[in-house]
Every structure is written in structure tokens, then in C-alpha cells.
Design a protein around this motif. Structure first.
Motif, PDB file in Angstrom:
ATOM      1  N   SER A  54      42.592  34.748  45.827  1.00  0.00           N
ATOM      2  CA  SER A  54      43.919  35.362  45.878  1.00  0.00           C
ATOM      3  C   SER A  54      45.028  34.359  45.627  1.00  0.00           C
ATOM      4  N   LEU A  79      46.087  53.120  46.574  1.00  0.00           N
ATOM      5  CA  LEU A  79      46.177  51.904  47.370  1.00  0.00           C
ATOM      6  C   LEU A  79      47.016  52.132  48.618  1.00  0.00           C
ATOM      7  N   SER A  80      48.100  52.899  48.498  1.00  0.00           N
ATOM      8  CA  SER A  80      49.029  53.103  49.606  1.00  0.00           C
ATOM      9  C   SER A  80      49.116  54.581  49.963  1.00  0.00           C
ATOM     10  N   LYS A 122      48.112  44.858  50.955  1.00  0.00           N
ATOM     11  CA  LYS A 122      47.731  43.950  49.877  1.00  0.00           C
ATOM     12  C   LYS A 122      46.407  44.385  49.256  1.00  0.00           C
ATOM     13  N   LYS A 123      46.308  44.185  47.956  1.00  0.00           N
ATOM     14  CA  LYS A 123      45.067  44.493  47.257  1.00  0.00           C
ATOM     15  C   LYS A 123      44.874  43.514  46.106  1.00  0.00           C
ATOM     16  N   ASN A 182      50.617  53.119  43.471  1.00  0.00           N
ATOM     17  CA  ASN A 182      49.396  53.867  43.149  1.00  0.00           C
ATOM     18  C   ASN A 182      49.319  54.180  41.659  1.00  0.00           C
ATOM     19  N   MET A 196      43.026  42.672  42.763  1.00  0.00           N
ATOM     20  CA  MET A 196      42.402  43.536  41.779  1.00  0.00           C
ATOM     21  C   MET A 196      42.627  42.996  40.371  1.00  0.00           C
ATOM     22  N   THR A 199      48.467  50.824  39.812  1.00  0.00           N
ATOM     23  CA  THR A 199      47.104  50.357  40.048  1.00  0.00           C
ATOM     24  C   THR A 199      46.048  51.366  39.639  1.00  0.00           C
TER      25      THR A 199
END
Length: 400
Positions: free
Chosen positions: A8, A36-37, A51-52, A29, A54, A32
Motif C-alpha cells: 500500500s 466499496l462504501s 480504504k481499499k 463505488n 486495488m 471502483t
């Protein structure tokens, strides 16, 4: 290490900011392509940064961060806003999500001011533009988008990708110090604190950077260094050691072979090597009763002989002969007010991105508190700091 394995700290960190109900989570969303949220019409649904890590084309490996509304209310709201502000200090690119119907509000303008103060590249995304009768002309680094209609989402990603080119760390870890066909020896102690079956991140990244440069890597434990050096038919260009073994490796490495540590390389790669070298001098000026902050950028299971909480305090007490007090932080915790400390000693910061590491250094500088890191401090206490900086002549000359 493939793209999906990119740590990361080496990914572009993209934070989505704005007021409540501007549609940050919906836009995250949409960008991505996944949920996600949590999305809701209720203001303040996002209560903590999400956090993601990806892959996001055309950017590549990134970390997407959805933050709470910066106009959140009440005592809990204030805590959430503070978390969002901390995120702001560590992201590489900011996306300001504003309501297209209402335009920029006071919160949005405050955020833009913060972005510019921090020299942070940013995009303004006017969301919910599908509710407008017509679209105004967009200014530079501004887009009218619709998360629900997926309008101009790809254009937003392209704009973020364009900004990301300037956000990437252009520094080299070690490859700019060596040449193709050079021989580099890495000294990697294997003790109770070493992870079973793998190398720690600084060792992995250094090894990969050396290989990418066309040089050759030989790795050994400190217990086999003498035999390893004797077996080589070519003089190493550089020996790089784990800081904990600095004293032993210094004695075993001939004086005509440059020596440094992973921690010192990371100080240059992500922070300010000159600042941490100057900060190490404070070890010779500590007084009884002084408090030292020892900070690590990651959280991990503490071993009985942990470097940060056990070994370093012990070495410092022996070196200084003073009655000192120690405080410890890890992960995302780092005090904004450092005035109570006589010295800050930080880890190499391999789990922090460059912006966050520099923020911590700036915090210390603004508080006029000397700050160094593990490797530099250990080299100072062994009397080998100048030797460990031979590969950086301009920095080594500071010690004359």
C-alpha cells in the motif's frame, strides 16, 4: 512482486473528500466498479475513512479512501473530521466531490484551500450533474459527473491518472548508487523477530531494486558474513545491513567496501536523510529526565526483544548514561504536538507513503524537535555514522 502484491505504501493514495450527502460514497463505488462504501440518502452514512487497495485502470495499483463528510456534526462528528484531515495529510491525490446542483459551498472552499496549502494535486468532481438542465463549462481539473448514470466516470479516472504521474515517488531506493554487474551484499539477520518463511518489506524492495538495475545480489546472515565475503571473487560495490547488526557487520566489512543500512536507504527514499542525520546528533545532548518518542509506521506483534520498545531504549540508555523516559506510537498514530519530546526516533517508514513520512518530519521540524530514524541512530551510537553515509558524500560532509 506482481501488481496485485504492491504494498500500500508504494501505491498512489487517492482520497475522496467533501461535505455530507455530496455523493462521495456513490462516486467511489462508481469509480471502483464495486460496492466499496455504504450508500444512503441519510447524511453522514460514512463515519470513518474506508480504504481499499486495488487495481484501477488506467492508474494501476492504488489505494482508494472514502472519508466522512467534512461538515459532520457533534463530538463524534468532530472526531470523524479529524480522521479525515489526517487522511488529507497522507494522500497523493484528492478528489473533491461537490453537489453539482448547489455548487461549491464553504466546506468545499475550505478543502480547496487545504489542498493548495499542502501542494496536493486535486480534482473537483461535481456529482449529480444528471439533475441539471444543462452542463456548465468545466474549468481545468474539473468534471461534471454522475455516479448514478455513470456519466464521465472514465474521464474522471483518466484525469486522476494524469495527476498521478506527478504524484509518484521518483526517487530511487538504491539503484542510482550502483551500476549493472555490480555485486551487492545484503546482510539479513535471522532471529526470533524475523518472520518465518519470508523477508521483511525493506529487504524485498531493496533486493528488487538491485535486480532491476542489472546488478547481482548476494544475501547472507550476519553470522555467515565473514565466510561470504571471503568466498567472493569480486569486491562488493556495497554492503547493506539490517540496522540491528550494524556494529557486528561494521567490524567484518573491510574499510574499502562502502557500508549502509536498509533504514538509511529508506530515510533517503521517503523522507529527508539530511534532517535525520542532523537529528542523530541530539543523542549526544540528552539530559536526565528527557522524553524520547519512538514511533513505528506499522503495527505488528511485539516480540520479547522488540527493536523499538526494548532494544533501542536499552541501547540509548547505555550510550547516553542518562535517566530517560520513552513514549511509543505505531501505525497511524503520530502526535501533532511534539513539544514534550527532546528527540523523535522513527522506523524506516516502509509501510508509510512518502507524503506521510514527510508530514511527520515536517511536524518535528515545525516543533523544533530533532528527529532521526532507527538506522541512523544506531550508526551514531556505534560511532560509524560517517562510514554508513559514504555513498552519500554531501550528507557525510555534514559530520565534518
Amino acid at each position: 512482486m506482481g501488481l496485485n502484491d504492491t504494498v500500500s505504501a508504494e501505491r498512489i493514495q487517492i482520497g475522496f473528500f467533501g461535505a455530507r450527502n455530496a455523493g462521495k460514497s456513490s462516486l467511489v463505488n462508481a469509480v471502483t466498479g464495486q460496492d466499496l462504501s455504504v450508500v444512503s440518502d441519510v447524511k453522514g452514512t460514512t463515519t470513518d475513512p474506508v480504504k481499499k487497495a486495488m487495481e484501477l485502470l488506467p492508474l494501476g495499483p492504488v489505494v482508494i479512501i472514502d472519508t466522512p463528510g467534512m461538515d459532520d456534526e457533534g463530538s463524534l462528528g468532530e472526531m470523524r473530521v479529524k480522521k479525515a484531515q489526517r487522511i488529507l495529510s497522507s494522500v497523493d491525490i484528492a478528489v473533491l466531490v461537490a453537489d453539482a446542483a448547489t455548487g461549491l459551498n464553504d466546506i468545499d472552499r475550505t478543502l480547496i484551500s487545504l489542498f493548495e496549502q499542502k501542494a496536493l494535486p486535486y480534482v473537483i468532481a461535481f456529482n449529480k450533474c444528471d439533475l441539471l438542465p444543462s452542463l456548465p463549462e468545466a474549468a481545468a481539473n474539473t468534471l461534471y459527473v454522475s455516479a448514478t448514470e455513470k456519466y464521465q466516470i472514465n474521464e474522471l479516472k483518466e484525469l486522476i491518472a494524469h495527476l498521478s504521474k506527478n504524484a509518484k515517488n521518483s526517487r530511487k531506493l538504491v539503484s542510482d548508487l550502483i551500476s549493472p554487474e555490480d555485486l551487492i551484499v545484503l546482510v539479513i539477520p535471522i532471529d526470533s523477530a524475523a518472520p518465518k518463511g519470508r523477508l521483511i518489506l525493506p529487504q524485498q524492495q531493496t533486493m528488487r531494486d538491485i535486480l532491476d538495475s542489472g546488478a547481482t545480489v548476494v544475501a547472507c546472515r550476519d553470522t555467515e558474513l565473514q565466510q561470504t565475503l571471503a568466498s567472493l571473487n569480486k569486491k562488493p560495490r556495497l554492503v547493506i545491513t539490517d540496522s540491528q547488526a550494524f556494529g557486528k557487520v561494521n567490524k567484518l566489512t573491510p574499510a574499502d567496501i562502502p557500508l549502509t543500512s536498509f533504514s538509511i536507504l529508506f530515510a533517503r527514499y521517503k523522507g529527508d536523510l539530511e534532517q535525520v542525520v542532523r537529528g542523530a546528533a541530539q543523542l549526544d545532548h540528552l539530559q536526565d529526565g528527557d522524553c524520547i518518542l519512538i514511533s513505528e509506521g506499522c503495527t505488528h506483534h511485539r516480540q520479547c526483544n522488540d527493536i523499538g520498545t526494548v532494544k533501542l531504549p536499552g541501547w540509548i540508555k547505555i550510550y547516553t548514561g542518562k535517566d530517560l523516559h520513552f513514549s511509543f506510537t505505531s501505525g497511524g498514530d503520530f502526535p501533532e504536538d511534539l513539544s514534550e519530546y527532546a528527540l523523535v526516533i522513527h522506523c524506516g517508514g516502509c509501510m508509510l507513503n512518502e507524503r506521510e513520512m514527510k508530514r511527520r518530519l515536517h511536524t518535528a521540524a515545525d516543533s523544533t524537535v530533532p528527529m532521526t530514524n532507527y538506522g541512523v541512530a544506531i550508526a551514531q551510537m556505534h560511532g560509524i555514522l560517517k562510514r554508513s553515509l559514504e555513498s552519500f558524500p554531501s550528507i557525510a560532509n555534514l559530520l565534518d
